[in-house]
Scaffold this active site. Sequence first.
Site, PDB file in Angstrom:
ATOM      1  N   TRP A 162      44.871  61.730  28.801  1.00  0.00           N
ATOM      2  CA  TRP A 162      44.509  62.910  28.135  1.00  0.00           C
ATOM      3  C   TRP A 162      43.263  63.393  29.280  1.00  0.00           C
ATOM      4  CZ3 TRP A 162      40.401  65.270  25.778  1.00  0.00           C
ATOM      5  CH2 TRP A 162      40.617  66.288  24.928  1.00  0.00           C
TER       6      TRP A 162
ATOM      7  N   LYS B 240      48.205  71.296   9.596  1.00  0.00           N
ATOM      8  CA  LYS B 240      49.321  70.629  10.016  1.00  0.00           C
ATOM      9  C   LYS B 240      50.481  71.539  10.746  1.00  0.00           C
ATOM     10  CE  LYS B 240      49.090  67.447   9.798  1.00  0.00           C
ATOM     11  NZ  LYS B 240      47.897  66.496   9.279  1.00  0.00           N
TER      12      LYS B 240
ATOM     13  N   LYS C  77      46.000  61.719  19.570  1.00  0.00           N
ATOM     14  CA  LYS C  77      45.613  61.236  18.393  1.00  0.00           C
ATOM     15  C   LYS C  77      44.341  60.737  18.257  1.00  0.00           C
ATOM     16  CE  LYS C  77      47.978  58.983  14.710  1.00  0.00           C
ATOM     17  NZ  LYS C  77      47.889  60.306  13.780  1.00  0.00           N
TER      18      LYS C  77
ATOM     19  N   HIS D 233      37.957  88.296  -0.767  1.00  0.00           N
ATOM     20  CA  HIS D 233      36.642  88.384  -0.074  1.00  0.00           C
ATOM     21  C   HIS D 233      36.936  88.743   1.615  1.00  0.00           C
ATOM     22  CE1 HIS D 233      34.302  87.517  -3.495  1.00  0.00           C
ATOM     23  NE2 HIS D 233      35.077  86.806  -3.788  1.00  0.00           N
TER      24      HIS D 233
ATOM     25  N   ARG E  71      48.316  58.722  22.500  1.00  0.00           N
ATOM     26  CA  ARG E  71      46.726  58.925  22.843  1.00  0.00           C
ATOM     27  C   ARG E  71      46.525  59.940  24.160  1.00  0.00           C
ATOM     28  NH1 ARG E  71      43.798  54.482  20.943  1.00  0.00           N
ATOM     29  NH2 ARG E  71      42.241  54.965  22.509  1.00  0.00           N
TER      30      ARG E  71
ATOM     31  N   CYS F   8      43.373  58.535  25.974  1.00  0.00           N
ATOM     32  CA  CYS F   8      44.090  57.889  27.189  1.00  0.00           C
ATOM     33  C   CYS F   8      44.633  56.484  26.353  1.00  0.00           C
ATOM     34  CB  CYS F   8      43.142  57.634  28.255  1.00  0.00           C
ATOM     35  SG  CYS F   8      42.463  59.023  29.172  1.00  0.00           S
TER      36      CYS F   8
ATOM     37  N   ASN G  71      39.893  54.391  30.069  1.00  0.00           N
ATOM     38  CA  ASN G  71      39.928  55.157  28.866  1.00  0.00           C
ATOM     39  C   ASN G  71      38.616  55.617  28.616  1.00  0.00           C
ATOM     40  OD1 ASN G  71      40.003  56.650  26.371  1.00  0.00           O
ATOM     41  ND2 ASN G  71      40.455  54.690  25.231  1.00  0.00           N
ATOM     42  N   GLY G  72      37.937  56.711  28.397  1.00  0.00           N
ATOM     43  CA  GLY G  72      36.669  57.285  28.122  1.00  0.00           C
ATOM     44  C   GLY G  72      35.942  57.880  29.272  1.00  0.00           C
TER      45      GLY G  72
ATOM     46  N   GLU H  13      44.947  71.561   4.636  1.00  0.00           N
ATOM     47  CA  GLU H  13      45.699  70.757   5.338  1.00  0.00           C
ATOM     48  C   GLU H  13      47.166  70.985   5.674  1.00  0.00           C
ATOM     49  OE1 GLU H  13      45.530  68.008   6.752  1.00  0.00           O
ATOM     50  OE2 GLU H  13      47.185  66.943   6.771  1.00  0.00           O
TER      51      GLU H  13
ATOM     52  N   GLU I 253      49.007  72.850  14.192  1.00  0.00           N
ATOM     53  CA  GLU I 253      49.050  71.862  15.218  1.00  0.00           C
ATOM     54  C   GLU I 253      50.476  71.451  15.846  1.00  0.00           C
ATOM     55  OE1 GLU I 253      47.678  67.854  14.602  1.00  0.00           O
ATOM     56  OE2 GLU I 253      47.937  67.886  12.469  1.00  0.00           O
TER      57      GLU I 253
HETATM   58  C1  F6R Z   1      45.542  66.146  12.511  1.00  0.00           C
HETATM   59  C2  F6R Z   1      44.790  64.975  12.858  1.00  0.00           C
HETATM   60  C3  F6R Z   1      43.244  65.000  13.401  1.00  0.00           C
HETATM   61  C4  F6R Z   1      42.694  63.600  12.755  1.00  0.00           C
HETATM   62  C5  F6R Z   1      41.265  63.426  13.435  1.00  0.00           C
HETATM   63  C6  F6R Z   1      40.466  62.239  12.743  1.00  0.00           C
HETATM   64  O1  F6R Z   1      46.842  65.834  12.011  1.00  0.00           O
HETATM   65  O2  F6R Z   1      45.498  63.894  12.822  1.00  0.00           O
HETATM   66  O3  F6R Z   1      42.770  65.993  12.712  1.00  0.00           O
HETATM   67  O4  F6R Z   1      42.753  63.477  11.387  1.00  0.00           O
HETATM   68  O5  F6R Z   1      41.287  63.682  14.736  1.00  0.00           O
HETATM   69  O6  F6R Z   1      40.969  61.425  13.597  1.00  0.00           O
HETATM   70  P1  F6R Z   1      40.698  59.833  12.710  1.00  0.00           P
HETATM   71  O7  F6R Z   1      41.140  59.871  11.554  1.00  0.00           O
HETATM   72  O8  F6R Z   1      41.260  58.999  13.453  1.00  0.00           O
HETATM   73  O9  F6R Z   1      38.944  59.673  12.737  1.00  0.00           O
END
Ligand code: F6R
Length: 613
Positions: free
Chosen positions: A75, A490, A608, A509, A27, A2, A99-100, A486, A493
């Site tokens: 969110w 990417k 995020k 395996h 957010r 949020c 937020n929380g 990774e 998501e």
């Molecule tokens: C994926 C992504 C997330 C963050 C994860 C940790 O693209 O961005 O997987 O890497 O939520 O977030 P931070 O680095 O802010 O702790």
Amino acid sequence: MCGIIGYVGPDLCADTLIGALSKLEYRGYDSAGIAVIDEGGALVTRRAEGKLGNLVKRLREEPVDGRTGIGHTRWATHGAPTESNAHPHRSGSIAVIHNGIIENHLELKAELREHGHEFTSETDTEVFAHLVDHYRTVRGLALPEAVRQAVIRLHGAYAVVVVDAKTPGMLVGARMASPLVLGVGEGANYLASDAAALLSHTRDMVFIEDGQVVTLTPGGVELRDVASGELLPVAPVHVTWSPAMAEKGGYKHFMLKEIHEQPRAIGDTLRGRVSLERNAVNLPEVPLTRDDLASFRQIYVVACGTSWHAGLVGRYLFEDLAGLSPHVELASELRYRKAPMDERTLFIAVSQSGETADTLAALRDAKAKGARCIAICNVLGSSIPRECEGTVYTHAGPEIGVASTKAFTTQVAALHLIALHFGRLLGRLDDGAMAAELAALLHVPSVIETLLLAGEAPYEEIARAWHDRTSMLFLGRGSLFPMALEGALKLKEISYIHAEGYAAGEMKHGPIALIDEKTPTIILNPRDGHYAKVRSNLSEVRARSGPVCVVATEGDADAGDAATFCLTVPDVPEHVLPLVMAVPMQLIAYHMADFKGTDVDQPRNLAKSVTVE
Ligand code: F6R
């Protein structure tokens, strides 16, 4: 998660609130809303389900404006993403944003119901509006004191901002475990979830601490300790991020802009920390001596998601360069384990936002057990660095796209610097090896620049061919195994295509059973120490009719032989290969998603900054 924003000042603020919410939308984007005290002194709210655009439309139809206001982008945690659950929430003359998670909201709700309060949403937040209202009307407290008394009753995590139609020209905010930044302007003051949302108004910020309550008027700010009510000093810091950094700058998406910013971001992260003349890494932020290092029995590198992948790359670097083999752990798992830690443990938290709830909880647990703690973080003043002995800040600048790109590569660069620093302290790297490592690292920004300048047509071609596939595999060995993870993260998501990253040697395996002519595999096969082995894995996929995209070293004449697509990266030393390999992983995902037309910067269900468990 949020995003929250508050304004108090001389100007009509609806546009300011919406502008800030557009920067905070990363957010959460389940709903959005604002509340302002209008020119007639009435508290007016406008809320809309879904993305901010819906609220903007609503405001065009039913405009509202005032000089004191709050805004929220949600969110959803408690209650569906509907308009009635959207913030701000109200009770009487009070409106709040939050937020929380207020963990004791049911208990508070029951208590308030007994006093005649009626609730209109399923959220935990609404009880806070009623609680403040209750303290205002029943106990007759002034707004700042009513908010202080109300937050004393809360259990859980919160950043809250409150307005009251009875006191126009005032905002009151408080924080516990969710970020809240005060922006100090000229005749106007602001509260927001992050500094980037305020950059176009002010760069003088105060990072509100847990257990503090702040009262803002156009001309002043008063900060108090929640528990004691005592006044605290207000000491703004000047943030160096520029307003342009939080804009798209002509790119179609923030993610694409952030991919292209990597040469600058990595360069900034290395700047001032590498001295070729002294053949040394300069990291005063890591306050550890040779004796400290020699005394550690274990090192933990702890993170979530993409930051965990950076940690996994870091393990190869620590092993190769410093002879240290850290446990690289998912914070969301580690925090619930009973891993033995003590003062002979070094704990390295890796987090772009510095607010990830699981990473913060794992850090607090390690600290409580006596571990020495350092952080790698991108956001100045965020929670994780504040709880560590030292922080290596990545200088990526604000990362707005939900999918992490430049934050990831700068984290890997920071881990590389730490590995070199430790390697030198422990006498594991001679002068020649150190010089070669530093030169390779410093060369990375220009290598990535060249890679990006080569254009994106090959990625668009792959997207055209494979955007309709339902599943894909990514394979790599050694430090490119985390890059396969990774690449897969990417892709899933932002394009919603199921993808798995695997260590190439593990194919036989199990996952090889997935291969058929409809399941593409991205194989990371540059000319590194694993070349021949990965090449065999590629043949095994081809032998089962699996379409392949190989990512190879430029000039490798054999690379494309058996592949449907062949992407290339410049020939670089092995330790910086993950940094360079990140770019094709990001661009494959970006173009797949863009071709499919998904919301690249705000993919569904995600936010995020994951500040809930
Ligand atoms: C994926 C992504 C997330 C963050 C994860 C940790 O693209 O961005 O997987 O890497 O939520 O977030 P931070 O680095 O802010 O702790």
